[in-house]
Design an enzyme around this catalytic site. Sequence first.
Site, mmCIF file in Angstrom:
data_model
loop_
_atom_site.group_PDB
_atom_site.id
_atom_site.type_symbol
_atom_site.label_atom_id
_atom_site.label_comp_id
_atom_site.label_asym_id
_atom_site.label_seq_id
_atom_site.Cartn_x
_atom_site.Cartn_y
_atom_site.Cartn_z
ATOM 1 C CG ASN A 145 -1.833 1.194 1.268
ATOM 2 O OD1 ASN A 145 -2.442 1.528 0.243
ATOM 3 N ND2 ASN A 145 -1.976 1.841 2.414
ATOM 4 C CG HIS A 157 -0.524 6.167 4.683
ATOM 5 N ND1 HIS A 157 -1.909 6.131 4.724
ATOM 6 C CD2 HIS A 157 -0.136 7.025 5.651
ATOM 7 C CE1 HIS A 157 -2.322 6.940 5.692
ATOM 8 N NE2 HIS A 157 -1.271 7.494 6.268
ATOM 9 C CB SER A 197 5.195 5.225 4.182
ATOM 10 O OG SER A 197 5.526 6.285 5.051
ATOM 11 C CG ASP A 203 -2.758 3.418 6.953
ATOM 12 O OD1 ASP A 203 -2.807 2.838 5.855
ATOM 13 O OD2 ASP A 203 -3.552 4.320 7.270
#
Length: 196
Positions: free
Chosen positions: A109, A111, A138, A147
């Site tokens: 992912n 972020h 990140s 997260d």
Amino acid sequence: MSKARIAILISGRGSNMMALVEAARDKAFPGEIVCVVSNRADAKGLAFAAANGIATTVIDHKAYATREDFEAALDQYLSSMNVEGIALAGFMRVLTAQFITRWEGRMLNIHPSLLPAYKGLHTHERAIADGAQVHGCSVHLVTPQLDGGPVLLQAEVPVLPDDTPDSLSARVLAEEHRIYPQALAWLATRIIEDSE
Ligand code: GRF
């Protein structure tokens, strides 16, 4: 050269997806973007993916009674495409621990903050409100903690005195587009090595 088969999940604009697709055009890139999946039919990024010859599909979460049913449909599509790794790119659905565990170590992912700072939404607003001098983005492996998975790459940008959430977001986004392809290349290489 064999390439890792990657799906990108989006919900909207898709600018990170576009950066990944552009990077994957390079013959030396270790991953192939085999499909782009959106949970929203109106996601702007779908048109770009389709125009670039990538399989696209909409799996509308509202059509399923439960998160598990939605994820079962998602998993079924991903298996039908022989997907080996997933890049979440502005995908706005929270995934269940079961789904994440099935893909753990193979799902990334991006972020828009320097994790562990500013998990969750409205990261740029919060950084400005706090008077932060440095902000950024990140790429992390996805784990059931929102997260919270291991960070692979980060990029910093300065927060300028007259920044608005939009101006700061644009500065961060340029860095997102730079580091996400690097992190996906790492994951794709790891997937290929694991399958050998
Ligand atoms: C990006 O800021 C990303 O970090 C966050 O959602 C936004 C998606 O933008 N997860 P885009 O759809 O990739 O343009």
